[in-house]
Design an enzyme around this catalytic site. Structure first.
Site: not given
Length: 267
Positions: A143, A156
């Protein structure tokens, strides 16, 4: 030496294939692959993806497994053996986020994030590499968040930083062994991620500026597969995300923390 992975007639294992990027990987690989093994927890959702592929030449198998557990990962390997599948491509797409402060997070969801985003990806890759036909390929979905210490998404973002670092190191290790490793680092993408990342109280995260970076799953997957074919170790799909990735990687950390603090202070 790995110079790129050819998609034609590949045998691909796709995790998190029941929706979002995983389902889109299945759709874009279907015209090229000989075999697709779709892995996720929900049998009905996997079957829906399979039915929607509309391809007769590709063998599509649905494997129900919870990759956050040892039993789930072992189940995937047993499934491949039982169906005589010798994979050449592994796409580690399964992942989980959690919106909100770390101190208020549930221990269970935090543990599941780590188990799925880090442990499952690492151990499944470790188990699959010796099985991969050559030329082989591994795609790890990271990401843009991997370049940032993100408040309200701390675990995350940290887990994706691990994925990016791990993938780039593995790309170097496997370059002389016939395996191409590509890390895909998308920015904001309309998938089910936000729905599962929200907490039961409906808590969300600050989305200011995300519209400038948002691109559809189709483009993320297309650019990810192109990067794999070209032998690129890391790709940030989309022009805006690519520029942001460079800026975030080069920005002094002290300045980054200051900017993030100001962002957090906004009402």
């Amino acid at each position: 030496m790995a110079t790129g992975f050819p998609l034609e007639k590949c045998h691909a294992v796709i995790t998190g294939a029941s929706s979002g990027l995983g389902a889109e990987f299945a759709r874009q690989l279907a015209p090229h692959a000989d075999t697709l093994v779709l892995v996720a927890r929900r049998a009905d959702a996997l079957e829906a993806v399979k039915d929607g592929l509309g391809t007769a030449k590709t063998r599509v198998l649905c494997c129900v497994a919870d990759l956050a557990t040892d039993a789930g990962r072992e189940g995937v390997l047993a499934f491949l053996d039982a169906h005589g599948v010798k994979p050449s491509l592994l796409i580690n797409n399964a992942g989980l986020g959690d919106y909100g402060s770390f101190v208020s997070s549930s221990v269970e969801k935090t543990r599941t994030q780590i188990d799925l985003n880090i442990t499952a990806l690492t151990l499944l890759t470790h188990a699959m590499l010796p099985r991969l036909e050559r030329p082989g390929g591994v795609v790890n979905i990271s990401s843009l968040a991997s370049t940032l210490p993100m408040p309200d998404l701390a675990v995350y973002a940290a887990s994706k930083a691990y994925v990016t670092s791990f993938s780039e190191a593995l790309a170097v290790e496997m370059a002389t062994q016939g395996v191409t490793v590509t890390c895909v680092c998308p920015g904001p993408t309309p998938t089910n991620f936000s729905k599962t990342a929200r907490r039961e109280d409906g808590g969300d995260t600050n989305r200011d500026g995300q519209d400038l970076l948002r691109i559809p799953p189709q483009r993320v997957v297309r650019e990810g597969l192109q990067a794999l074919q070209r032998g690129r170790a890391c790709v940030f799909p989309g022009t805006g995300v690519s520029i942001a990735g460079i800026v975030f990687r080069l920005m002094p950390r002290r300045l980054m923390r200051f900017a993030l603090k100001r962002r957090m202070e906004k009402p």
